[in-house]
Design a protein around this motif. Sequence first.
Motif, PDB file in Angstrom:
ATOM      1  N   ILE A 107      24.382  27.801  92.426  1.00 21.33           N
ATOM      2  CA  ILE A 107      23.669  28.783  93.252  1.00 21.33           C
ATOM      3  C   ILE A 107      23.064  28.091  94.465  1.00 21.33           C
ATOM      4  N   TRP A 108      22.446  26.944  94.252  1.00 24.74           N
ATOM      5  CA  TRP A 108      21.907  26.169  95.372  1.00 24.74           C
ATOM      6  C   TRP A 108      22.997  25.909  96.414  1.00 24.74           C
TER       7      TRP A 108
ATOM      8  N   LEU B 241      31.184  36.976  96.477  1.00 24.73           N
ATOM      9  CA  LEU B 241      31.712  37.318  95.151  1.00 24.73           C
ATOM     10  C   LEU B 241      31.509  36.169  94.166  1.00 24.73           C
ATOM     11  N   LEU B 242      31.699  34.931  94.629  1.00 26.22           N
ATOM     12  CA  LEU B 242      31.467  33.778  93.756  1.00 26.22           C
ATOM     13  C   LEU B 242      29.987  33.656  93.398  1.00 26.22           C
ATOM     14  N   LEU B 243      29.113  33.959  94.356  1.00 26.40           N
ATOM     15  CA  LEU B 243      27.678  33.958  94.063  1.00 26.40           C
ATOM     16  C   LEU B 243      27.344  35.050  93.056  1.00 26.40           C
TER      17      LEU B 243
ATOM     18  N   ILE C 204      26.036  36.481  87.273  1.00 27.08           N
ATOM     19  CA  ILE C 204      26.430  37.003  85.958  1.00 27.08           C
ATOM     20  C   ILE C 204      26.360  35.898  84.913  1.00 27.08           C
ATOM     21  N   VAL C 205      26.868  34.703  85.245  1.00 26.38           N
ATOM     22  CA  VAL C 205      26.818  33.567  84.322  1.00 26.38           C
ATOM     23  C   VAL C 205      25.377  33.202  83.993  1.00 26.38           C
ATOM     24  N   ALA C 206      24.517  33.176  85.013  1.00 35.95           N
ATOM     25  CA  ALA C 206      23.113  32.833  84.791  1.00 35.95           C
ATOM     26  C   ALA C 206      22.427  33.862  83.894  1.00 35.95           C
TER      27      ALA C 206
ATOM     28  N   GLY D 280      18.216  42.140  88.352  1.00 38.49           N
ATOM     29  CA  GLY D 280      17.486  43.001  89.268  1.00 38.49           C
ATOM     30  C   GLY D 280      17.277  42.410  90.648  1.00 38.49           C
ATOM     31  N   LEU D 281      17.236  41.078  90.759  1.00 35.25           N
ATOM     32  CA  LEU D 281      17.028  40.436  92.055  1.00 35.25           C
ATOM     33  C   LEU D 281      18.319  39.892  92.654  1.00 35.25           C
ATOM     34  N   GLY D 282      19.278  39.525  91.803  1.00 34.20           N
ATOM     35  CA  GLY D 282      20.521  38.941  92.300  1.00 34.20           C
ATOM     36  C   GLY D 282      21.556  39.960  92.726  1.00 34.20           C
TER      37      GLY D 282
END
Length: 431
Positions: free
Chosen positions: A14-15, A300-302, A307-309, A324-326
């Motif tokens: 994500i970073w 899309l990758l983010l 979803i993984v997180a 809710g935030l992503g």
Amino acid sequence: MKELVNNLKGDRVIWSFVALLALFSFMPVFSASSNLAYLGHGTGNTISYLLKHLAHIIIGFFIIYGVHKVPYHYYRGISKIALPIVWLLLLYTLVKGTVIAGANASRWIQVPFIGITFQTSTLAFIVLMMYVARYLSKKREEEDTFKASLIELWIPVFITLGMILPANFSTAALMFSMVLMLTFVGKYSLKYIGFILGAGIAALALFVLLSKAFPDSRFFSRVDTWSSRLENFTTNKPGEDDYQIEKAKIAIASGGIYGLGPGKSVQKHFLPQSSSDFIYAIIVEEWGLIGGLGVLTMYLLLFFRFIVAAHKTNSLFGKLLVVGLGFPIIFQAMINMAVAVELLPVTGQTLPLISSGGSSIWMVCIALGIIINVTKKEEEIAQELSDKARREAALQKLIDKELEEEDEDFLEGNYSIEDNTTNPMNAVLNK
């Protein structure tokens, strides 16, 4: 620098994606700001806009770093305290909102003594998502009734949306859909979700009817804009937004597969809001279909990483925070790109982390900081379990070694049969 990177905890993927989007944003913002640089008899020099965007990005990353250091369970209490404050800001925006860069919607307020304009609905979005996540996680183990949820959950939601709707329908609609999605993920009753969806549609219809009854009221001034945009989109009837859409489509068509090259956009001189609402059209014009699809792929990758997180998070509150935030960040990006290619009517949604604008960048950074905070906590828990497992394995290995040595001593006759204290066999028999 190495020490700073080592202090960045949480999901490194994500970073990385956030950093890539932020770095890429400098090129289209630098190029697309030329029309702003010429406004008001300007010289056309976009360096000042580039430096301003650089300052926004740097402050944004400091925000991410600071927020990701705060334990995310603190946001349970913060959401309860922050929601009434947000209501006051939204109410003030309705009364004292200003017009920015020619936009005809009073969505911003001026921060005193600093001179910074701030869009309060973006902060309200984050606080409301945290509040809903808190409620759903709190009620997980309790049998909830519709009456109780109406008071604790839906009345605050509708108060927040009701103060955003008059000035910003697209943001209010996005927030409402995200709240419904979050309640679905939080296993809220589908029957109750259906009731709330119907109530939301009825409330919107009532708002539109009141606007027709009081057409001169400032409170309903944006309704005509919404209806004209929808009518223009569905019937191809000429309107003021057609100019923007036509220029955006010309920019996209001019880009072709490989684009005109960085900084070589022609339509940036004619397209209003080219550095914010329609920056995706400039990206495609300069970078072509390859660049446009590249930006779409990064979002899309983010989205996949969010979803993984969420899947890895054991805490329901943490899981709901990530969703809710992503997810709204990605959906907002999709809306912005869809408007540029005329798949949706004009909405005024920016492209997260790429469009210029301080408050929008900073609010996205707050959301990303909270998401990274959740992943950091899960990594810490996993590390603690791993360290505990290693310690237990090392201790077991030491015990096995000691027992093996004692067994060898016993077999070699190094113990006397009367030695009850050292002979392991006697120790076992004494037990």
